[in-house]
Design a protein around this motif. Structure first.
Motif, PDB file in Angstrom:
ATOM      1  N   ASP A  37      17.278 -30.850  -4.598  1.00 22.59           N
ATOM      2  CA  ASP A  37      18.600 -30.299  -4.325  1.00 22.59           C
ATOM      3  C   ASP A  37      18.990 -30.383  -2.851  1.00 22.59           C
ATOM      4  O   ASP A  37      20.066 -29.940  -2.470  1.00 22.59           O
ATOM      5  N   ASP A  38      18.125 -30.979  -2.033  1.00 21.87           N
ATOM      6  CA  ASP A  38      18.429 -31.103  -0.599  1.00 21.87           C
ATOM      7  C   ASP A  38      18.964 -32.508  -0.326  1.00 21.87           C
ATOM      8  O   ASP A  38      18.299 -33.354   0.273  1.00 21.87           O
ATOM      9  N   THR A  39      20.193 -32.748  -0.767  1.00 23.31           N
ATOM     10  CA  THR A  39      20.774 -34.086  -0.680  1.00 23.31           C
ATOM     11  C   THR A  39      20.896 -34.571   0.754  1.00 23.31           C
ATOM     12  O   THR A  39      20.641 -35.752   1.046  1.00 23.31           O
ATOM     13  N   ARG A  40      21.267 -33.682   1.653  1.00 22.80           N
ATOM     14  CA  ARG A  40      21.444 -34.085   3.053  1.00 22.80           C
ATOM     15  C   ARG A  40      20.138 -34.657   3.620  1.00 22.80           C
ATOM     16  O   ARG A  40      20.142 -35.703   4.268  1.00 22.80           O
ATOM     17  N   THR A  41      19.030 -33.975   3.369  1.00 25.64           N
ATOM     18  CA  THR A  41      17.745 -34.472   3.868  1.00 25.64           C
ATOM     19  C   THR A  41      17.372 -35.786   3.206  1.00 25.64           C
ATOM     20  O   THR A  41      16.925 -36.736   3.869  1.00 25.64           O
ATOM     21  N   LEU A  42      17.543 -35.874   1.903  1.00 23.94           N
ATOM     22  CA  LEU A  42      17.186 -37.099   1.184  1.00 23.94           C
ATOM     23  C   LEU A  42      17.964 -38.296   1.710  1.00 23.94           C
ATOM     24  O   LEU A  42      17.413 -39.383   1.905  1.00 23.94           O
ATOM     25  N   LEU A  43      19.260 -38.106   1.973  1.00 27.01           N
ATOM     26  CA  LEU A  43      20.091 -39.219   2.427  1.00 27.01           C
ATOM     27  C   LEU A  43      19.854 -39.574   3.891  1.00 27.01           C
ATOM     28  O   LEU A  43      20.414 -40.561   4.382  1.00 27.01           O
ATOM     29  N   SER A  44      19.048 -38.807   4.590  1.00 25.06           N
ATOM     30  CA  SER A  44      18.743 -39.148   5.978  1.00 25.06           C
ATOM     31  C   SER A  44      17.767 -40.315   6.068  1.00 25.06           C
ATOM     32  O   SER A  44      17.572 -40.881   7.146  1.00 25.06           O
ATOM     33  N   PHE A  45      17.171 -40.706   4.937  1.00 23.19           N
ATOM     34  CA  PHE A  45      16.232 -41.825   4.907  1.00 23.19           C
ATOM     35  C   PHE A  45      16.943 -43.086   4.421  1.00 23.19           C
ATOM     36  O   PHE A  45      17.597 -43.074   3.366  1.00 23.19           O
ATOM     37  N   ALA A  46      16.810 -44.160   5.184  1.00 26.07           N
ATOM     38  CA  ALA A  46      17.498 -45.407   4.853  1.00 26.07           C
ATOM     39  C   ALA A  46      17.083 -45.926   3.483  1.00 26.07           C
ATOM     40  O   ALA A  46      17.908 -46.475   2.734  1.00 26.07           O
ATOM     41  N   GLU A  47      15.803 -45.762   3.128  1.00 17.50           N
ATOM     42  CA  GLU A  47      15.339 -46.248   1.827  1.00 17.50           C
ATOM     43  C   GLU A  47      16.053 -45.540   0.688  1.00 17.50           C
ATOM     44  O   GLU A  47      16.398 -46.147  -0.332  1.00 17.50           O
ATOM     45  N   VAL A  48      16.277 -44.227   0.873  1.00 15.91           N
ATOM     46  CA  VAL A  48      16.961 -43.466  -0.169  1.00 15.91           C
ATOM     47  C   VAL A  48      18.422 -43.884  -0.256  1.00 15.91           C
ATOM     48  O   VAL A  48      18.962 -44.069  -1.357  1.00 15.91           O
ATOM     49  N   ARG A  49      19.080 -44.040   0.890  1.00 19.77           N
ATOM     50  CA  ARG A  49      20.492 -44.458   0.875  1.00 19.77           C
ATOM     51  C   ARG A  49      20.661 -45.799   0.172  1.00 19.77           C
ATOM     52  O   ARG A  49      21.610 -45.986  -0.606  1.00 19.77           O
ATOM     53  N   GLY A 105       0.802  -1.216   0.000  1.00 19.56           N
ATOM     54  CA  GLY A 105       0.000   0.000   0.000  1.00 19.56           C
ATOM     55  C   GLY A 105       0.830   1.260   0.000  1.00 19.56           C
ATOM     56  O   GLY A 105       0.289   2.356  -0.076  1.00 19.56           O
ATOM     57  N   ARG A 106       2.152   1.121   0.129  1.00 12.69           N
ATOM     58  CA  ARG A 106       3.044   2.283   0.080  1.00 12.69           C
ATOM     59  C   ARG A 106       3.800   2.235  -1.241  1.00 12.69           C
ATOM     60  O   ARG A 106       4.788   1.521  -1.361  1.00 12.69           O
ATOM     61  N   GLU A 107       3.325   2.929  -2.208  1.00 13.63           N
ATOM     62  CA  GLU A 107       3.915   2.863  -3.537  1.00 13.63           C
ATOM     63  C   GLU A 107       5.340   3.391  -3.535  1.00 13.63           C
ATOM     64  O   GLU A 107       5.662   4.346  -2.836  1.00 13.63           O
ATOM     65  N   GLY A 108       6.166   2.733  -4.336  1.00 13.23           N
ATOM     66  CA  GLY A 108       7.518   3.231  -4.517  1.00 13.23           C
ATOM     67  C   GLY A 108       8.581   2.498  -3.744  1.00 13.23           C
ATOM     68  O   GLY A 108       9.741   2.909  -3.785  1.00 13.23           O
ATOM     69  N   VAL A 109       8.249   1.396  -3.035  1.00 10.65           N
ATOM     70  CA  VAL A 109       9.252   0.627  -2.310  1.00 10.65           C
ATOM     71  C   VAL A 109       9.286  -0.804  -2.850  1.00 10.65           C
ATOM     72  O   VAL A 109       8.261  -1.474  -2.894  1.00 10.65           O
ATOM     73  N   LEU A 110      10.456  -1.220  -3.261  1.00  6.64           N
ATOM     74  CA  LEU A 110      10.673  -2.572  -3.775  1.00  6.64           C
ATOM     75  C   LEU A 110      11.640  -3.285  -2.850  1.00  6.64           C
ATOM     76  O   LEU A 110      12.543  -2.664  -2.282  1.00  6.64           O
ATOM     77  N   VAL A 111      11.441  -4.584  -2.657  1.00  4.30           N
ATOM     78  CA  VAL A 111      12.362  -5.390  -1.859  1.00  4.30           C
ATOM     79  C   VAL A 111      13.015  -6.422  -2.761  1.00  4.30           C
ATOM     80  O   VAL A 111      12.328  -7.170  -3.469  1.00  4.30           O
ATOM     81  N   ILE A 112      14.351  -6.470  -2.754  1.00  2.04           N
ATOM     82  CA  ILE A 112      15.100  -7.479  -3.507  1.00  2.04           C
ATOM     83  C   ILE A 112      15.945  -8.265  -2.521  1.00  2.04           C
ATOM     84  O   ILE A 112      16.677  -7.687  -1.715  1.00  2.04           O
ATOM     85  N   GLY A 113      15.821  -9.578  -2.556  1.00  2.00           N
ATOM     86  CA  GLY A 113      16.653 -10.447  -1.734  1.00  2.00           C
ATOM     87  C   GLY A 113      17.606 -11.238  -2.602  1.00  2.00           C
ATOM     88  O   GLY A 113      17.348 -11.446  -3.787  1.00  2.00           O
ATOM     89  N   ALA A 114      18.719 -11.652  -2.028  1.00  2.00           N
ATOM     90  CA  ALA A 114      19.705 -12.437  -2.775  1.00  2.00           C
ATOM     91  C   ALA A 114      20.151 -13.618  -1.926  1.00  2.00           C
ATOM     92  O   ALA A 114      20.303 -13.499  -0.705  1.00  2.00           O
ATOM     93  N   THR A 115      20.357 -14.765  -2.579  1.00  2.00           N
ATOM     94  CA  THR A 115      20.774 -15.960  -1.855  1.00  2.00           C
ATOM     95  C   THR A 115      21.521 -16.916  -2.773  1.00  2.00           C
ATOM     96  O   THR A 115      21.308 -16.922  -3.989  1.00  2.00           O
ATOM     97  N   ASN A 116      22.391 -17.715  -2.161  1.00  2.00           N
ATOM     98  CA  ASN A 116      23.061 -18.794  -2.888  1.00  2.00           C
ATOM     99  C   ASN A 116      22.291 -20.101  -2.756  1.00  2.00           C
ATOM    100  O   ASN A 116      22.645 -21.088  -3.398  1.00  2.00           O
ATOM    101  N   ALA A 117      21.274 -20.137  -1.890  1.00  2.00           N
ATOM    102  CA  ALA A 117      20.568 -21.390  -1.598  1.00  2.00           C
ATOM    103  C   ALA A 117      19.113 -21.082  -1.286  1.00  2.00           C
ATOM    104  O   ALA A 117      18.728 -20.961  -0.123  1.00  2.00           O
ATOM    105  N   ILE A 118      18.299 -20.960  -2.311  1.00  2.00           N
ATOM    106  CA  ILE A 118      16.897 -20.588  -2.138  1.00  2.00           C
ATOM    107  C   ILE A 118      16.148 -21.626  -1.314  1.00  2.00           C
ATOM    108  O   ILE A 118      15.185 -21.307  -0.607  1.00  2.00           O
ATOM    109  N   SER A 119      16.586 -22.903  -1.351  1.00  2.00           N
ATOM    110  CA  SER A 119      15.867 -23.969  -0.640  1.00  2.00           C
ATOM    111  C   SER A 119      15.984 -23.827   0.871  1.00  2.00           C
ATOM    112  O   SER A 119      15.196 -24.425   1.611  1.00  2.00           O
ATOM    113  N   ARG A 120      16.968 -23.053   1.362  1.00  2.00           N
ATOM    114  CA  ARG A 120      17.141 -22.899   2.802  1.00  2.00           C
ATOM    115  C   ARG A 120      16.399 -21.680   3.357  1.00  2.00           C
ATOM    116  O   ARG A 120      16.444 -21.417   4.551  1.00  2.00           O
TER     117      ARG A 120
END
Length: 435
Positions: free
Chosen positions: A337-349, A112-127
């Motif tokens: 792209d979340d390899t650590r989480t995927l490998l936490s499951f025995a079925e995946v390993r 509602g406040r015209e004229g303000v933009l927010v830009i974020g930057a990241t190397n890892a959007i999944s986190r």
């Protein structure tokens, strides 16, 4: 209608470190005439005495300054530092949650406040905190990837500022594949320094190469192993994905002793067959070492971005995220792209171990059937440091190659006549019968 009502209220820039996210934001703000407020969680935490009250006050102050100086932009670097609240389990959870909530409230406060933009930057959007990326906040995700060869050449030309205008930079660009804008800037600065230190002479092409490539002081045995490794990658890649826009080199660039490069990625249908072929290419370097040298070395692993890192991540995505393996592995365990989480499951390993073992066996079988070609490519890498996919395709195109002896020099002599010829863009014969 004002410009601010016609565009997204927030943008998230996602890409590897050094790819120019901060530069993009600065240039965008300058060209759009926006007052830019640079912020980050580290900056906010460093305000005052660093306690929670000072941090929250600093957050509010940056957004208030932006509102007071419209048109403006709040640029928040490293937005993955604004943690996913659902994943926080440590004793400081309440502190972190309050910080995240404060940032979200300030971003919501610009509506509602015209004229303000927010830009974020990241190397890892999944986190990143998912609520940060929802509609009305940083709703537009812009992925900034590694520059291709044409973009790298433009980066070099801009930073060379008119120097070497008549020189062909193709070889330099090929060595720089995988670099980002920050790397290119460093290389050009180092090259200029070398020229100044050498009597203040004008910049030369050799200065750029010297800034890119370190002296190869490895023993002959290790250099040969490196050539065999890269030859394995290249032969497998050409067989599976064709000869265009691919080459291998063995130049020492930073800590890297060689690499396979595709300047244009082949189209991916996303089928199991395509993924398994890709796994074979990644593991073909190690398979070539086993085939020609009797054993693989640790060069395929041991670090992030290594062959084993890439292969494990890809296999984990296949098994635990993409649903391409089969009915036994149709469950979604997490983002690809979340390899650590995927490998936490025995079925995946278990599934990953099987896929990697099968890929190594398939790669070895493929290279064994084309052993002579691997030896010739390795020898040419030893001689010249670079081999294009078209050369490999030419050997394959000419038909069945006599099985070579274990001696690489003998193999090169047998096949030199076969491989000698045009190095232009040969078409890969998809109907080739493996032998």
């Amino acid at each position: 209608m004002s410009w601010s009502s016609a565009i997204s209220s927030g943008i998230a820039l996602n890409g590897p470190a050094g790819c120019g996210k901060s530069t993009f934001a600065a240039v965008f703000c300058r060209e759009a005439g926006l007052h830019m407020m640079s912020a980050s969680l580290a900056k906010w935490q460093g305000s005052g005495e660093g306690n929670l009250g000072h941090l929250l006050r600093s957050v509010r102050q940056d957004f208030e300054d932006a509102r007071a100086n419209v048109p403006s932009c709040v640029f928040i670097d490293e937005i993955d530092s604004i943690a996913d609240r659902a994943s926080i389990s440590h004793a400081w959870r309440d502190y972190v949650v309050e910080v995240v909530n404060a940032v979200l409230a300030e971003i919501d406060g610009i509506k509602g406040r015209e004229g303000v933009l927010v830009i974020g930057a990241t190397n890892a959007i999944s986190r990143c905190e998912p609520a940060l990326l929802r509609s009305g906040r940083l709703e537009k995700i812009v992925n900034i990837g590694l520059p291709d060869s044409a973009e790298l050449e433009r980066m070099f030309r801009v930073r060379l500022r008119g120097d070497l205008q008549q020189e062909d930079l193709t070889a330099i660009v090929e060595l720089a594949i995988g670099m980002v804008g920050a790397d290119v800037e460093r290389v050009v600065k180092d090259a200029r320094r070398a020229a100044r230190n050498d009597g203040g002479r004008p910049l030369a092409l050799r200065d750029l190469r010297g800034a890119l490539v370190t002296n190869d002081d490895r023993p002959l045995e290790l250099r040969w192993r490196n050539c065999v490794h890269e030859a394995g990658h290249l032969v497998a890649d050409v067989i599976h994905f064709g000869p265009d826009n691919v080459f291998a080199n063995t130049a020492r660039v930073g800590s890297r002793g060689g690499r396979l490069v595709r300047t244009t990625a082949p189209a991916c249908a996303g089928t199991l067959e395509v993924y398994r072929r890709r796994l074979q290419v990644i593991l073909a370097g190690r398979a070539a070492e086993e085939l020609l040298l009797g054993a693989g070395s640790h060069g395929a692993g041991g670090a992030r971005e290594s062959d084993l890192d890439h292969a494990t991540s890809l296999a984990a995505a296949m098994v635990g995220s993409l649903g391409v393996i089969g009915a036994d592995y149709i469950t979604y365990f997490g983002p690809r792209d979340d390899t650590r989480t995927l490998l936490s499951f025995a079925e995946v390993r278990e599934g990953v171990a099987r896929e990697l073992a099968d890929a190594v066996a398939a790669a070895r079988s493929l290279l064994e059937a084309n052993r002579a070609v691997v030896e010739v490519v390795a020898q040419r890498l030893m001689d010249r440091g670079r081999v294009a996919g078209a050369e490999v395709s030419e050997v394959l195109r000419r038909g069945r190659v006599q099985q070579s002896s274990p001696n690489a020099a003998s193999a090169r002599a047998q096949l030199d006549g076969v491989c000698r010829g045009r190095s232009g863009s040969a078409r890969f014969n998809q109907g080739f019968e493996w032998h």
